[in-house]
Scaffold this motif. Structure first.
Motif, mmCIF file in Angstrom:
data_model
loop_
_atom_site.group_PDB
_atom_site.id
_atom_site.type_symbol
_atom_site.label_atom_id
_atom_site.label_comp_id
_atom_site.label_asym_id
_atom_site.label_seq_id
_atom_site.Cartn_x
_atom_site.Cartn_y
_atom_site.Cartn_z
ATOM 1 N N LEU A 180 0.817 -1.218 0.000
ATOM 2 C CA LEU A 180 0.000 0.000 0.000
ATOM 3 C C LEU A 180 0.847 1.263 0.000
ATOM 4 N N PHE A 181 2.078 1.174 0.450
ATOM 5 C CA PHE A 181 2.941 2.362 0.444
ATOM 6 C C PHE A 181 4.386 1.930 0.253
ATOM 7 N N GLU A 182 5.197 2.845 -0.190
ATOM 8 C CA GLU A 182 6.624 2.589 -0.354
ATOM 9 C C GLU A 182 7.329 3.019 0.929
ATOM 10 N N PRO A 183 7.954 2.095 1.631
ATOM 11 C CA PRO A 183 8.619 2.466 2.886
ATOM 12 C C PRO A 183 9.736 3.474 2.662
ATOM 13 N N VAL A 184 9.859 4.393 3.571
ATOM 14 C CA VAL A 184 10.971 5.327 3.560
ATOM 15 C C VAL A 184 12.222 4.561 3.988
ATOM 16 N N PRO A 185 13.386 4.811 3.374
ATOM 17 C CA PRO A 185 14.604 4.116 3.801
ATOM 18 C C PRO A 185 14.798 4.207 5.316
ATOM 19 N N GLN A 186 14.975 3.067 5.936
ATOM 20 C CA GLN A 186 15.069 2.996 7.399
ATOM 21 C C GLN A 186 16.192 2.032 7.758
ATOM 22 N N LEU A 187 16.980 2.394 8.733
ATOM 23 C CA LEU A 187 18.101 1.550 9.157
ATOM 24 C C LEU A 187 18.148 1.480 10.674
ATOM 25 N N LEU A 188 18.259 0.265 11.184
ATOM 26 C CA LEU A 188 18.363 0.040 12.628
ATOM 27 C C LEU A 188 19.627 -0.756 12.909
ATOM 28 N N LYS A 189 20.442 -0.265 13.837
ATOM 29 C CA LYS A 189 21.623 -0.992 14.280
ATOM 30 C C LYS A 189 21.651 -1.027 15.806
ATOM 31 N N ASN A 190 22.219 -2.101 16.331
ATOM 32 C CA ASN A 190 22.315 -2.282 17.774
ATOM 33 C C ASN A 190 23.767 -2.167 18.219
ATOM 34 N N VAL A 191 23.980 -1.493 19.327
ATOM 35 C CA VAL A 191 25.314 -1.372 19.906
ATOM 36 C C VAL A 191 25.271 -2.012 21.289
ATOM 37 N N ARG A 192 26.015 -3.076 21.470
ATOM 38 C CA ARG A 192 26.037 -3.759 22.764
ATOM 39 C C ARG A 192 26.995 -3.054 23.710
ATOM 40 N N PHE A 193 26.616 -2.961 24.978
ATOM 41 C CA PHE A 193 27.490 -2.337 25.965
ATOM 42 C C PHE A 193 27.445 -3.141 27.261
ATOM 43 N N LYS A 194 28.514 -2.999 28.068
ATOM 44 C CA LYS A 194 28.646 -3.819 29.273
ATOM 45 C C LYS A 194 28.072 -3.154 30.511
ATOM 46 N N GLY A 195 28.036 -1.860 30.538
ATOM 47 C CA GLY A 195 27.532 -1.166 31.718
ATOM 48 C C GLY A 195 27.513 0.325 31.505
ATOM 49 N N GLY A 196 27.051 1.063 32.527
ATOM 50 C CA GLY A 196 26.996 2.500 32.416
ATOM 51 C C GLY A 196 25.795 2.979 31.621
ATOM 52 N N LYS A 197 25.794 4.259 31.299
ATOM 53 C CA LYS A 197 24.701 4.864 30.550
ATOM 54 C C LYS A 197 25.283 5.688 29.409
ATOM 55 N N PRO A 198 25.656 5.010 28.302
ATOM 56 C CA PRO A 198 26.329 5.729 27.201
ATOM 57 C C PRO A 198 25.494 6.840 26.589
ATOM 58 N N LEU A 199 24.164 6.761 26.688
ATOM 59 C CA LEU A 199 23.338 7.816 26.099
ATOM 60 C C LEU A 199 23.409 9.121 26.887
ATOM 61 N N GLU A 200 23.996 9.070 28.084
ATOM 62 C CA GLU A 200 24.149 10.291 28.874
ATOM 63 C C GLU A 200 25.496 10.960 28.649
ATOM 64 N N ASP A 201 26.353 10.336 27.833
ATOM 65 C CA ASP A 201 27.656 10.907 27.510
ATOM 66 C C ASP A 201 27.489 12.188 26.696
ATOM 67 N N ALA A 202 28.251 13.205 27.029
ATOM 68 C CA ALA A 202 28.113 14.517 26.392
ATOM 69 C C ALA A 202 28.364 14.454 24.888
ATOM 70 N N ASN A 203 29.382 13.693 24.470
ATOM 71 C CA ASN A 203 29.677 13.600 23.040
ATOM 72 C C ASN A 203 28.561 12.887 22.297
ATOM 73 N N VAL A 204 28.007 11.830 22.908
ATOM 74 C CA VAL A 204 26.895 11.108 22.277
ATOM 75 C C VAL A 204 25.703 12.042 22.103
ATOM 76 N N LYS A 205 25.412 12.814 23.122
ATOM 77 C CA LYS A 205 24.298 13.767 23.034
ATOM 78 C C LYS A 205 24.519 14.770 21.905
ATOM 79 N N ALA A 206 25.759 15.233 21.762
ATOM 80 C CA ALA A 206 26.068 16.218 20.723
ATOM 81 C C ALA A 206 25.912 15.617 19.325
ATOM 82 N N VAL A 207 26.380 14.382 19.152
ATOM 83 C CA VAL A 207 26.263 13.714 17.846
ATOM 84 C C VAL A 207 24.795 13.496 17.495
ATOM 85 N N ILE A 208 23.997 13.097 18.479
ATOM 86 C CA ILE A 208 22.565 12.895 18.244
ATOM 87 C C ILE A 208 21.887 14.200 17.869
ATOM 88 N N ALA A 209 22.231 15.267 18.569
ATOM 89 C CA ALA A 209 21.630 16.571 18.277
ATOM 90 C C ALA A 209 21.955 17.024 16.859
#
Length: 446
Positions: free
Chosen positions: A366-395
């Motif tokens: 019924l519709f043409e999907p928009v290009p979409q990509l999902l990747k997973n990054v495994r980590f052992k601990g901590g909260k990498p999404l709270e890292d300042a550089n990660v926040k800046a790259v996401i922004a």
């Protein structure tokens, strides 16, 4: 409040590792049973399971827990998750339990709980049960200990229920359907329901041995289904997961159709028939932007929620919607069921296939999907999404996609990975942004 046992979909883990042990299962039975002992009637819990070898152990432990606090147990054996939800209501039970880790490998298992209304428990109920797990058990007097019995007609009840979701004036006569049951909970009921409605059925994944659930079969591994559909000249293929609350479809050419296309078809079909409530469909943030644009063009809305069918259902109930689901194939049709039901959703697709006379490859595009990509990054601990550089790259990535796509970054609710998804009209840009964010998360997690 931090949750120790319950995740986004019940309690889940590797069997014989905490919390998926017989000891914890028994305590869950005691705690959930005590929480739902309300009023002076004889209380009842319905327990179903998928086909994992560990289901026997978990079932026995839960029976011990529930009966010890005075609750009777009805055992229905291997049954789809939606069947347990349905049986809770039809048997006027106080509680339902499904022992399953859904699409996970056999070594994992899980415990899903349903209230007397057939819906998964609220956060408040789960928090109350967690508190009781660690509290002294509220054991029943000897004369009030519960009893356990097996119900032999549970499969027939569910087959009848599923068939009632198919239009009375239609039949599946002349349709050749390949159904892959993932060697899971629907191995007996799904082929039977389709055959009784008139279809020629080729059944795959219907020889469970306790160890082969979801192994190279089912909705998460549809290659065998694709090959079988093409080789047999079937009109359509249906793949369920281990507990049959998820659905993936394969068209006659062997191409995979995901949950977004299925929701588009069911939603617009219901709308044409005047059956769609809420003037739209509910899906998660992972559903493709193409679905949203398609529904908008039909005068319908797409309401988005956090990932997890429980959040989809919460929004459906709050907003009066009757169609919702996830791209992964959880389709919730609240006119029929209180949770995702792969077989019931498949029957809606098959009804459209019969009425339209179109091949599945045409009907389900019924519709043409928009290009979409999902990747997973495994980590052992901590909260990498709270890292300042990660926040800046996401922004920076969000700024680049503004008006042209979407970005969804979230920690998994079931394993230590960060999921990074981007979509937009420019596939190369999407891939670049996802890789950039993944690199930043890896660096923060190192």
């Amino acid at each position: 409040m931090t949750r120790r046992f319950f995740g986004t979909d019940g309690i889940r883990g590797r069997t014989n590792d905490w919390p998926m042990t017989a000891e914890i299962a028994m305590k869950v039975g005691m705690a959930a049973g005590a929480h739902f002992l309300r009023g002076d009637h004889k209380h009842r819990v319905v327990i179903g399971k998928d086909t994992r070898v560990s289901g026997y152990m978990m079932e026995s432990a839960l029976v011990a827990g529930f009966t010890s606090v005075g609750m009777d147990v009805v055992l229905v054996g291997p049954m789809p998750t939606p069947a347990v939800a349905m049986l809770v209501r039809s048997m006027r039970a106080d509680l339902g339990v499904m022992i399953s880790a859904s699409h996970n490998p056999f070594a994992d298992n899980g415990i899903k709980l349903f209230g007397p209304d057939g819906y998964k428990l609220s956060d408040e109920d789960e928090a109350a049960i967690e508190a009781l797990i660690d509290a002294p058990a509220q054991l029943a007097p000897a004369a009030e200990i519960g009893r356990a019995r097996r119900v032999e007609d549970a499969r027939g009840r569910y087959i009848h229920f599923a068939k009632s979701a198919f239009p009375d004036h239609l039949r599946l006569d002349g349709l050749k359907i390949v159904v892959d049951c993932a060697n899971g909970a629907a191995y007996a009921v799904a082929p039977s329901a389709l055959w009784e409605l008139g279809a020629e059925v080729i059944a795959l994944g219907v020889e469970p041995n306790g160890l082969n659930i979801n192994r190279d079969c089912g909705s998460t591994a549809p290659q065998t289904l694709q090959e079988a559909v093409v080789a047999s000249g079937a009109h359509i293929g249906i793949a369920l997961d281990g507990d049959a609350d998820r659905l993936i479809v394969v068209d006659e050419a062997g191409a995979i159709i995901d949950g977004d296309q299925l929701m588009a078809l069911i939603g617009t079909s219901f709308a044409r028939a005047g059956r769609l409530t809420g003037d739209g469909v509910v899906a998660t943030v992972m559903s493709n932007l193409g679905l949203e644009r398609y529904l908008n063009a039909q005068g319908l809305t797409l309401e988005r929620t956090k990932v997890g069918d429980r959040y989809v259902l919460e929004r459906m109930r709050a907003g009066g919607f009757n169609v919702g689901g996830e791209q992964s194939g959880h389709i919730i049709l609240s006119d029929y069921a209180t949770t995702g039901d792969g077989l019931v959703a498949a029957l809606q697709i098959l009804a459209e296939l019969v009425e339209s006379g179109k091949p599945a490859s045409e009907l389900l595009r019924l519709f043409e999907p928009v290009p979409q990509l999902l990747k997973n990054v495994r980590f052992k601990g901590g909260k990498p999404l709270e890292d300042a550089n990660v926040k800046a790259v996401i922004a920076d990535a969000e700024a680049e996609l503004a008006g042209k796509g979407r970005l969804v970054i979230r920690p998994s609710g079931t394993e230590p990975v960060i999921r990074v998804m981007a979509e937009g009209d420019d596939a190369a840009q999407v891939e670049t942004l996802v890789d950039r964010i993944c690199d930043a998360v890896k660096a923060a997690a190192a």
